[in-house]
Design a protein around this motif. Sequence first.
Motif, PDB file in Angstrom:
ATOM      1  N   VAL A  17       0.862  -1.179   0.000  1.00  4.53           N
ATOM      2  CA  VAL A  17       0.000   0.000   0.000  1.00  4.53           C
ATOM      3  C   VAL A  17       0.898   1.228   0.000  1.00  4.53           C
ATOM      4  CG1 VAL A  17      -1.718   1.314   1.282  1.00  4.53           C
ATOM      5  CG2 VAL A  17      -1.901  -1.183   1.132  1.00  4.53           C
ATOM      6  N   LEU A  18       0.657   2.123  -0.953  1.00  4.76           N
ATOM      7  CA  LEU A  18       1.461   3.340  -1.081  1.00  4.76           C
ATOM      8  C   LEU A  18       0.820   4.531  -0.381  1.00  4.76           C
ATOM      9  CD1 LEU A  18       2.433   3.050  -4.860  1.00  4.76           C
ATOM     10  CD2 LEU A  18       3.759   2.302  -2.854  1.00  4.76           C
ATOM     11  N   SER A  19      -0.495   4.669  -0.512  1.00  3.52           N
ATOM     12  CA  SER A  19      -1.188   5.784   0.139  1.00  3.52           C
ATOM     13  C   SER A  19      -2.645   5.425   0.372  1.00  3.52           C
ATOM     14  CB  SER A  19      -1.091   7.063  -0.702  1.00  3.52           C
ATOM     15  OG  SER A  19      -1.839   6.934  -1.890  1.00  3.52           O
ATOM     16  N   VAL A  20      -3.175   5.990   1.452  1.00  6.45           N
ATOM     17  CA  VAL A  20      -4.568   5.766   1.820  1.00  6.45           C
ATOM     18  C   VAL A  20      -5.202   7.110   2.100  1.00  6.45           C
ATOM     19  CG1 VAL A  20      -6.144   4.728   3.484  1.00  6.45           C
ATOM     20  CG2 VAL A  20      -4.038   3.523   2.850  1.00  6.45           C
ATOM     21  N   GLU A  21      -6.251   7.411   1.357  1.00  4.60           N
ATOM     22  CA  GLU A  21      -7.075   8.594   1.605  1.00  4.60           C
ATOM     23  C   GLU A  21      -8.507   8.105   1.737  1.00  4.60           C
ATOM     24  OE1 GLU A  21      -6.427  11.512  -1.482  1.00  4.60           O
ATOM     25  OE2 GLU A  21      -4.321  10.936  -1.620  1.00  4.60           O
ATOM     26  N   LYS A  22      -9.370   8.935   2.235  1.00  6.60           N
ATOM     27  CA  LYS A  22     -10.766   8.524   2.426  1.00  6.60           C
ATOM     28  C   LYS A  22     -11.405   8.073   1.114  1.00  6.60           C
ATOM     29  CE  LYS A  22     -14.958   9.523   4.854  1.00  6.60           C
ATOM     30  NZ  LYS A  22     -15.069   8.342   5.676  1.00  6.60           N
TER      31      LYS A  22
ATOM     32  N   ASP B 245      -9.033  -6.491  -6.506  1.00  2.36           N
ATOM     33  CA  ASP B 245     -10.031  -6.828  -5.493  1.00  2.36           C
ATOM     34  C   ASP B 245      -9.545  -6.417  -4.111  1.00  2.36           C
ATOM     35  OD1 ASP B 245     -12.388  -8.059  -4.371  1.00  2.36           O
ATOM     36  OD2 ASP B 245     -11.213  -9.863  -3.977  1.00  2.36           O
ATOM     37  N   GLN B 246      -8.300  -6.727  -3.786  1.00  2.18           N
ATOM     38  CA  GLN B 246      -7.768  -6.398  -2.468  1.00  2.18           C
ATOM     39  C   GLN B 246      -7.657  -4.891  -2.258  1.00  2.18           C
ATOM     40  OE1 GLN B 246      -6.812  -8.733   0.110  1.00  2.18           O
ATOM     41  NE2 GLN B 246      -7.042  -6.807   1.212  1.00  2.18           N
ATOM     42  N   VAL B 247      -7.180  -4.163  -3.262  1.00  2.00           N
ATOM     43  CA  VAL B 247      -7.022  -2.719  -3.105  1.00  2.00           C
ATOM     44  C   VAL B 247      -8.396  -2.048  -3.013  1.00  2.00           C
ATOM     45  CG1 VAL B 247      -6.044  -0.610  -4.121  1.00  2.00           C
ATOM     46  CG2 VAL B 247      -4.744  -2.749  -4.170  1.00  2.00           C
ATOM     47  N   MET B 248      -9.375  -2.556  -3.745  1.00  2.00           N
ATOM     48  CA  MET B 248     -10.738  -2.026  -3.578  1.00  2.00           C
ATOM     49  C   MET B 248     -11.251  -2.333  -2.174  1.00  2.00           C
ATOM     50  SD  MET B 248     -12.666  -2.403  -7.268  1.00  2.00           S
ATOM     51  CE  MET B 248     -12.057  -4.036  -7.728  1.00  2.00           C
ATOM     52  N   GLY B 249     -10.903  -3.496  -1.634  1.00  3.46           N
ATOM     53  CA  GLY B 249     -11.271  -3.806  -0.251  1.00  3.46           C
ATOM     54  C   GLY B 249     -10.654  -2.824   0.733  1.00  3.46           C
ATOM     55  N   PHE B 250      -9.388  -2.470   0.506  1.00  9.68           N
ATOM     56  CA  PHE B 250      -8.762  -1.442   1.344  1.00  9.68           C
ATOM     57  C   PHE B 250      -9.489  -0.102   1.191  1.00  9.68           C
ATOM     58  CE2 PHE B 250      -4.460  -3.779   0.901  1.00  9.68           C
ATOM     59  CZ  PHE B 250      -4.683  -4.511   2.061  1.00  9.68           C
ATOM     60  N   ALA B 251      -9.936   0.211  -0.027  1.00  6.65           N
ATOM     61  CA  ALA B 251     -10.654   1.470  -0.262  1.00  6.65           C
ATOM     62  C   ALA B 251     -11.996   1.477   0.469  1.00  6.65           C
ATOM     63  CB  ALA B 251     -10.836   1.712  -1.756  1.00  6.65           C
ATOM     64  N   VAL B 252     -12.633   0.318   0.607  1.00  9.17           N
ATOM     65  CA  VAL B 252     -13.860   0.232   1.405  1.00  9.17           C
ATOM     66  C   VAL B 252     -13.552   0.612   2.843  1.00  9.17           C
ATOM     67  CG1 VAL B 252     -15.574  -1.351   2.391  1.00  9.17           C
ATOM     68  CG2 VAL B 252     -15.007  -1.498  -0.042  1.00  9.17           C
ATOM     69  N   ILE B 253     -12.489   0.034   3.384  1.00  2.00           N
ATOM     70  CA  ILE B 253     -12.113   0.303   4.771  1.00  2.00           C
ATOM     71  C   ILE B 253     -11.814   1.787   4.968  1.00  2.00           C
ATOM     72  CG2 ILE B 253     -10.392  -0.183   6.560  1.00  2.00           C
ATOM     73  CD1 ILE B 253     -10.100  -2.993   5.191  1.00  2.00           C
ATOM     74  N   ALA B 254     -11.115   2.388   4.014  1.00  7.12           N
ATOM     75  CA  ALA B 254     -10.787   3.813   4.114  1.00  7.12           C
ATOM     76  C   ALA B 254     -12.044   4.672   4.032  1.00  7.12           C
ATOM     77  CB  ALA B 254      -9.807   4.209   3.005  1.00  7.12           C
ATOM     78  N   ALA B 255     -12.926   4.348   3.096  1.00  2.00           N
ATOM     79  CA  ALA B 255     -14.136   5.152   2.898  1.00  2.00           C
ATOM     80  C   ALA B 255     -15.121   5.011   4.052  1.00  2.00           C
ATOM     81  CB  ALA B 255     -14.822   4.751   1.587  1.00  2.00           C
ATOM     82  N   LYS B 256     -15.121   3.829   4.678  1.00  2.00           N
ATOM     83  CA  LYS B 256     -16.107   3.541   5.730  1.00  2.00           C
ATOM     84  C   LYS B 256     -15.499   3.564   7.123  1.00  2.00           C
ATOM     85  CE  LYS B 256     -19.733   3.026   4.766  1.00  2.00           C
ATOM     86  NZ  LYS B 256     -20.732   4.085   4.596  1.00  2.00           N
ATOM     87  N   ASP B 257     -14.402   4.291   7.289  1.00  3.78           N
ATOM     88  CA  ASP B 257     -13.797   4.505   8.610  1.00  3.78           C
ATOM     89  C   ASP B 257     -13.544   3.207   9.376  1.00  3.78           C
ATOM     90  OD1 ASP B 257     -13.772   7.312   8.265  1.00  3.78           O
ATOM     91  OD2 ASP B 257     -15.893   7.395   8.830  1.00  3.78           O
ATOM     92  N   GLY B 258     -12.953   2.226   8.698  1.00  3.82           N
ATOM     93  CA  GLY B 258     -12.559   0.999   9.366  1.00  3.82           C
ATOM     94  C   GLY B 258     -13.515  -0.165   9.190  1.00  3.82           C
TER      95      GLY B 258
END
Length: 134
Positions: free
Chosen positions: A22-27, A57-70
Amino acid sequence: MEWAEIMERSNNSFWGHLGGRVLSVEKNKVEAALTIEPRHLNSMGIVHGGVLSSLMDQVMGFAVIAAKDGRQGVTTHLNVNFLAPMGLGELFVTAYPVHETYRTLTLHAEIRDKDEVLGCMATATFRLPSEKKR
């Protein structure tokens, strides 16, 4: 759940087996990378479609976590379009949400190589668990 715990769990699962970073995580956006090695290739010498699909699929899963506050979700639908063959070297993935309802989140992901060639893209729908009442 905190990102450190999510990353630790992920690195000890299939994500770690793939070798993604993972390089960066934003909401509203997650960026990741994978260094393609010979083990990621198919018999034709290009990146296996399963590797590309799993990566998005995995990176979209991380994006779910970021967008939905965990909050985490599970993939209920994944649609992948392979556009150009990918080879050895760095691949970069970007994922972001495009539509949300109470219990689902639809996302888009793209994989590009170091020369910005778009190799594949995907959309996926993730189902979110119901929030527990306190």
